[in-house]
Design an enzyme around this catalytic site. Structure first.
Site, PDB file in Angstrom:
ATOM      1  CG  HIS A 113      -0.143  -8.899  -7.363  1.00 31.29           C
ATOM      2  ND1 HIS A 113      -0.962  -8.385  -8.357  1.00 31.29           N
ATOM      3  CD2 HIS A 113       0.714  -7.829  -7.259  1.00 31.29           C
ATOM      4  CE1 HIS A 113      -0.966  -7.326  -9.502  1.00 31.29           C
ATOM      5  NE2 HIS A 113      -0.014  -6.669  -8.250  1.00 31.29           N
ATOM      6  CB  CYS A 128       5.663  -7.412  -6.952  1.00 32.92           C
ATOM      7  SG  CYS A 128       5.622  -6.000  -5.303  1.00 32.92           S
ATOM      8  CD  GLN A 142       4.131  -8.013  -9.909  1.00 34.15           C
ATOM      9  OE1 GLN A 142       4.009  -7.259  -9.637  1.00 34.15           O
ATOM     10  NE2 GLN A 142       5.509  -8.195 -10.444  1.00 34.15           N
ATOM     11  CG  ASP A 167       6.060  -7.290  -1.722  1.00 39.25           C
ATOM     12  OD1 ASP A 167       5.993  -5.845  -2.301  1.00 39.25           O
ATOM     13  OD2 ASP A 167       4.319  -7.108  -0.812  1.00 39.25           O
ATOM     14  NE  ARG A 202       1.671  -6.823 -13.506  1.00 41.23           N
ATOM     15  CZ  ARG A 202       1.077  -6.507 -12.727  1.00 41.23           C
ATOM     16  NH1 ARG A 202       1.582  -4.979 -11.385  1.00 41.23           N
ATOM     17  NH2 ARG A 202      -0.105  -6.270 -11.985  1.00 41.23           N
ATOM     18  NE  ARG A 239      -4.165  -3.189  -7.090  1.00 34.43           N
ATOM     19  CZ  ARG A 239      -2.849  -2.645  -7.909  1.00 34.43           C
ATOM     20  NH1 ARG A 239      -2.697  -1.887  -7.274  1.00 34.43           N
ATOM     21  NH2 ARG A 239      -2.191  -3.282  -8.163  1.00 34.43           N
TER      22      ARG A 239
HETATM   23  N1  NVA Z   1       2.129  -6.204  -1.191  1.00 31.53           N
HETATM   24  C1  NVA Z   1       1.912  -4.930  -1.641  1.00 31.53           C
HETATM   25  C2  NVA Z   1       1.951  -5.232  -3.385  1.00 31.53           C
HETATM   26  C3  NVA Z   1       1.693  -4.018  -3.871  1.00 31.53           C
HETATM   27  C4  NVA Z   1       1.974  -4.613  -5.654  1.00 31.53           C
HETATM   28  C5  NVA Z   1       0.619  -4.529  -1.453  1.00 31.53           C
HETATM   29  O1  NVA Z   1      -0.310  -4.850  -1.703  1.00 31.53           O
HETATM   30  O2  NVA Z   1       0.663  -3.293  -1.431  1.00 31.53           O
HETATM   31  N1   CP Z   2       3.391  -4.175  -9.478  1.00 33.77           N
HETATM   32  C1   CP Z   2       1.579  -3.653  -9.417  1.00 33.77           C
HETATM   33  O1   CP Z   2       1.247  -4.362  -9.015  1.00 33.77           O
HETATM   34  O2   CP Z   2       2.059  -2.211  -8.931  1.00 33.77           O
HETATM   35  P1   CP Z   2       1.246  -1.269  -8.813  1.00 33.77           P
HETATM   36  O3   CP Z   2       0.763  -1.353  -7.655  1.00 33.77           O
HETATM   37  O4   CP Z   2       1.369   0.096  -9.645  1.00 33.77           O
HETATM   38  O5   CP Z   2      -0.454  -1.562 -10.271  1.00 33.77           O
END
Ligand code: NVA
Ligand code: CP
Length: 331
Positions: free
Chosen positions: A133, A270, A136, A229, A315, A106
């Protein structure tokens, strides 16, 4: 069909049949977990979980799924390794590839996870980048299949900043699976033209419909799912809050908007979501801008039409399927 030794970096790399295979496998592993049937398909393997951004769901999903599959996970947190500061991604990939059977990453740019996969010699799984992502989306699509029975022809309306990982990945996933995708936001927040063109090409083969709207009331008509989101994603500067609040407030998901879509419409997110004042950032935004929720109201999150916690559970089942399919020769 076999995904053995393949990396899972973005949905663009997978056929609709392969995505369907991963969803079927997820449903099977979920049923086994609920029935207490062991499924230690990757016994004795070791995996690395690299997180350059924070996480609750993704990290926990990988760790629990790894344990259920008989694997040992090692977590590398955003500060506790040499990655990026003292060691390049290419060198890190070659080191971890000698010790681990698979690597989750990540972080920031998609090119980083692509580089990791090119150099590691073992499957790499994208646990979120700025652009995509993909794990997800598998969880979201498993949830939609559980509710509506299938994906084909289902209308998913994405409200908010559709240029980032969630908007991009949902558009790609909907195009691949023959769904009806609508991005609803001011035009500047629609996905990049090049990605839209790629998805239109995919849609020509799958029968998917892709639409781009600036009008929430029109966009949500007959929607099966309204999705949103956060307005500011991890890694973005604090300075963008004001502009996002001004541009995206009209796209907040409210009960009135859900009602307009119809009684069967479900709300998805998400997570994490800003729907009350129970978070530090939520309180800061309230003090500065006077908003007690952002992309979605508390009433919507708590309503029976909200399936956000089903998505969160899924997930784990879908990430388990990705790891099993890419690490187990027998699947
Ligand atoms: N768009 C958000 C998704 C988190 C799961 C981010 O990148 O922070
Ligand atoms: N939805 C998601 O990816 O959550 P986290 O950032 O908690 O992993």
């Amino acid at each position: 069909m076999s995904l053995y030794r393949k990396s899972f970096l973005k949905l663009l790399d997978f056929t609709p049949e392969e995505i369907g295979f991963l969803l079927d496998l997820s449903a099977d592993l979920k049923a086994k977990k609920k029935a207490g049937i062991p499924h230690r398909l990757c016994e004795g393997k070791n995996i690395a979980l690299i997180f350059e951004k924070t996480s609750t769901r993704t990290r926990c999903a990988f760790e629990v799924a790894a344990a259920d599959l008989g694997m040992h996970p090692v977590y590398l947190d955003p500060k506790g390794s040499q990655i990026g500061k003292k060691e390049s991604i290419a060198d890190t990939a070659r080191v971890l590839g000698r010790m681990f059977d698979g690597i989750e990453y990540r972080g920031f740019g998609q090119e980083v996870v692509e580089k990791l996969a090119a150099e590691a010699g073992v499957p790499v799984w994208n646990g979120l980048t700025n652009e995509f992502h993909p794990t997800q989306i598998l969880a979201d699509f498993l949830t939609i299949r559980e509710i509506f029975g299938s994906l084909t022809g289902k209308k998913l309306v994405y409200m908010g900043d559709a240029r980032y990982n969630m908007g991009n990945s949902l558009m790609v996933g909907c195009a691949k699976m023959g769904m009806h995708f609508v991005a609803c936001a001011p035009k500047a927040y629609h996905p990049a033209p090049a990605l839209i063109e790629t998805c239109r090409e995919i849609a020509r083969g799958t029968g998917a419909i892709l639409e781009f709207s600036e009008n929430p009331e029109e966009a949500v008509e007959n929607a099966h799912v309204i999705y949103t989101d956060v307005w500011v994603s991890m890694g973005e500067p604090d300075g963008v809050w004001k502009e996002r609040i001004e541009a995206l407030s009209p796209y907040r998901v409210t009960t009135a908007l859900l009602d307009r879509a119809g009684a069967d419409c479900r709300f998805m997110h998400c997570l994490p979501a800003f729907h009350d004042l129970e978070t530090e950032i939520g309180r800061e935004v309230y003090e500065k801008f006077g908003l007690d929720c952002m992309e979605v109201t508390h009433e919507v999150i708590e309503s029976p039409r909200s399936v956000v916690f089903d998505e969160a559970e899924n997930r784990m089942h879908t990430i388990k399927a990705v790891m099993a399919a890419t690490l187990s020769e027998t699947l």
